[in-house]
Design a protein around this motif. Sequence first.
Motif, short mmCIF file in Angstrom:
data_model
loop_
_atom_site.label_atom_id
_atom_site.label_comp_id
_atom_site.label_asym_id
_atom_site.label_seq_id
_atom_site.Cartn_x
_atom_site.Cartn_y
_atom_site.Cartn_z
N UNK A 106 0.85 -1.17 0.04
CA UNK A 106 -0.02 0.03 0.05
C UNK A 106 0.77 1.35 0.00
N UNK A 107 2.01 1.24 0.65
CA UNK A 107 2.74 2.41 1.02
C UNK A 107 3.50 2.47 -0.48
N UNK A 154 2.58 1.78 -3.24
CA UNK A 154 1.51 2.18 -4.19
C UNK A 154 1.28 3.57 -4.14
N UNK A 155 1.95 4.38 -3.09
CA UNK A 155 1.36 6.03 -2.88
C UNK A 155 0.52 6.05 -1.71
N UNK A 156 0.07 5.27 -0.88
CA UNK A 156 -0.75 5.48 0.16
C UNK A 156 0.37 6.05 1.26
N UNK A 157 0.03 7.16 1.87
CA UNK A 157 0.94 7.72 2.88
C UNK A 157 1.00 6.57 4.18
N UNK A 158 2.14 6.08 4.81
CA UNK A 158 2.20 5.16 6.00
C UNK A 158 1.36 5.82 7.02
N UNK A 159 1.13 7.16 7.26
CA UNK A 159 0.35 7.79 8.42
C UNK A 159 -1.23 7.56 8.26
N UNK A 160 -1.52 7.21 7.16
CA UNK A 160 -2.89 7.04 6.82
C UNK A 160 -3.44 5.50 6.92
N UNK A 161 -2.18 4.59 6.94
CA UNK A 161 -2.70 3.02 7.11
C UNK A 161 -2.91 2.61 8.56
#
Length: 288
Positions: free
Chosen positions: A175-176, A178-185
């Motif tokens: 996920x990270x 692929x561009x999703x910020x780690x702080x949002x997971x």
Amino acid sequence: MNAEPLPTVAGLPAWGRCAVMGVVNVTPDSFSDGGRFFDTGAAVKRGLALVAEGADLVDVGGESTRPGAQRVDEAEELRRVVPVVRGLAGEGVLVSVDTMRASVAEQAVAAGARLVNDVSGGRADPRMVPAVADAGVPFVVMHWRGQSADMNARAVYTDVVREVVDELRASLEAAVAGGIAAERVVVDPGLGFAKQAEHDLALVAALRELGAALNRPLLVAASRKRFLGRVLAAGPQAAPPPARERDAATAAVSALAARDGAWAVRVHEVRASADAVRLVRAVERAGR
Ligand code: PMM
């Protein structure tokens, strides 16, 4: 013990305690509440009632993931989910969308959803991670080994905690990457998904370890699941109580999860879990 710092997710409020996510399944066949909130009006009303009982956010899903379930088609999932998301978001409710499809996630976010909850952790639809990255919303990555139709065959582990951590870490990293910020997971052990009761219990026993190993906020979704039925059954051969008689046990898991530092619990009946997480926080604050 002094209260520990609570996990937070970028883009969502800090509630100052373990959050409570209420569930609205807009399905005819979810295992615990299928058919009850199948039309838009009833589903929106249910979501508002959950907020009145203390839910901090409401998770709206249009596809049952009970063991053995077949998939619904995309048009039907959209028809079920999007108007309910729009209705609840329009009432000021913080809405999460429970979907494995990027198209549903995109349209739900356009209708006001602020969190995407994907039980496949981005594995079912290759477009999901890029879609969530583009939308810039938080993403729940659940431990998942394959579609519900045959997931019970995949409930084979040597060391369930280690394997769930390793497999979840792979989804989190994808996920990270692929561009999703780690702080949002947010991560979720996926209780009941390709797991037997003993696996679910071992994971509940290891929540603190899971959160520490993955270093991300944890969502715990035990509500009414089969492993609770197994624990509550009168004996190993006895029939488990029906799903709707597992709410007290669900609230007990909510208390354990809150005590073990979970970010949120996902439940069908909110009141008891809302009380449980508030009580746990008060006890933590009172500790030395
Ligand atoms: N379980 C179900 C549905 N969505 N989402 C997350 N993140 N974690 C879960 O364990 C989970 C989920 C299945 O339960 P339901 O059909 O009773 O809602």
